[in-house]
Every structure is written in C-alpha cells, then in structure tokens.
Design a protein around this motif. Structure first.
Motif, short mmCIF file in Angstrom:
data_model
loop_
_atom_site.label_atom_id
_atom_site.label_comp_id
_atom_site.label_asym_id
_atom_site.label_seq_id
_atom_site.Cartn_x
_atom_site.Cartn_y
_atom_site.Cartn_z
N ALA A 32 -13.04 23.17 -62.93
CA ALA A 32 -13.28 23.71 -61.72
C ALA A 32 -13.37 22.83 -60.55
CB ALA A 32 -14.38 24.65 -61.72
N GLU A 33 -14.10 21.57 -61.01
CA GLU A 33 -14.31 20.81 -59.88
C GLU A 33 -12.96 19.67 -59.45
OE1 GLU A 33 -17.55 18.44 -61.23
OE2 GLU A 33 -18.97 19.95 -60.54
N ARG A 34 -11.94 19.71 -60.56
CA ARG A 34 -10.76 19.11 -60.49
C ARG A 34 -9.89 19.88 -59.55
NH1 ARG A 34 -10.05 15.16 -65.13
NH2 ARG A 34 -8.05 15.28 -64.86
N ASP A 35 -8.65 19.81 -59.62
CA ASP A 35 -7.60 20.60 -59.10
C ASP A 35 -7.71 21.80 -59.97
OD1 ASP A 35 -5.64 21.88 -58.09
OD2 ASP A 35 -4.06 20.31 -58.07
N PRO A 36 -8.09 23.05 -59.63
CA PRO A 36 -8.08 24.08 -60.40
C PRO A 36 -6.76 24.50 -60.88
CG PRO A 36 -9.61 24.50 -58.65
CD PRO A 36 -8.96 23.19 -58.59
N ALA A 37 -5.76 24.59 -60.01
CA ALA A 37 -4.21 24.78 -60.20
C ALA A 37 -3.60 23.98 -61.32
CB ALA A 37 -3.36 25.00 -59.23
#
Length: 126
Positions: A32-37
């Motif tokens: 979630a902290e990274r790019d979620p898509a």
C-alpha cells in the motif's frame, strides 16, 4: 527490501497463525505504501490464487485508506471486466465503500451508485 522473497515466504507459511498474520500485515503495508496500482498488478502476476484471495480485502482496505478514489476506480475496472464473477469481490467492494465513506460519504455514495448492478453493488450500498 525483498518483496518477492517476502511474498514467497508468506505463501509457504500460508496458515492462520500469529506469525502468518504479522507477515500478511507487513506485506500489505509495504504494497500500500508503494504504488498500489503497480502493486496490484504485481500481486496478480506473482502470487498464487489462494494468497491473492487472502490479500485482496485487506490490500484494498489499505489502498482505500491512502487513496479511496484510486482503489475504487480499480475495483470498478475489475467489476466491469468480469460482471459474472463479482461474488469474490462483494466484501472487497463493501470494505472500500465503507472506508471511503468515513472520509467522504458523498463521493463514496456516488461511486457506489454508479457501479454495475450486482451483488457487489448491493453489498457496498449496505
């Protein structure tokens, strides 16, 4: 640091124990902290179906906490691409609607009402 290694360990440890829950929570927080898509695409390509099923709801809940409009948009794409297979997504859609509703009830309701007629939409409206 090693998301693939963590996911592989997680899949081997698939069991409902405390360590499993902790690893799931760390994995989801990282995704979630990274790019979620991008993380969702990675999950689709890299994780087993069993693991993905366990992670979808908490992953989308985390994503909706960070960016509810983006999480909702992705769910809408999923529902529109597979309208006959929405059963697995009912709880996920309802969770995102609930999460979004806590921060912007109007937008959450507009999104929910715009979903294709399905059990997922009914679950979200509840």
């Amino acid at each position: 640091r090693n998301l693939s290694g963590m996911a592989a360990w997680f899949e081997k440890r698939y069991a409902a124990d405390e360590l499993h829950q902790e690893s799931r929570d760390v994995l989801l927080k990282t995704l979630a902290e990274r790019d979620p898509a991008d993380s969702f695409s990675w999950m689709e390509k890299s994780l087993s179906a069993v693991t993905r099923q366990e992670l979808y709801q908490p992953f989308f809940q985390q994503w909706a906490g960070k960016d509810p409009a983006a999480a909702a948009a992705k769910l809408r794409q999923i529902l529109e691409a597979s309208p006959a297979d929405t059963g697995a997504w009912n709880n996920v859609v309802a969770q995102v609607a609930t999460q979004w509703g806590t921060t912007d009830l109007t937008l959450a309701l507009v999104w929910t009402q715009s979903l294709p007629e399905s059990a997922a939409k009914s679950a979200a409206l509840m």
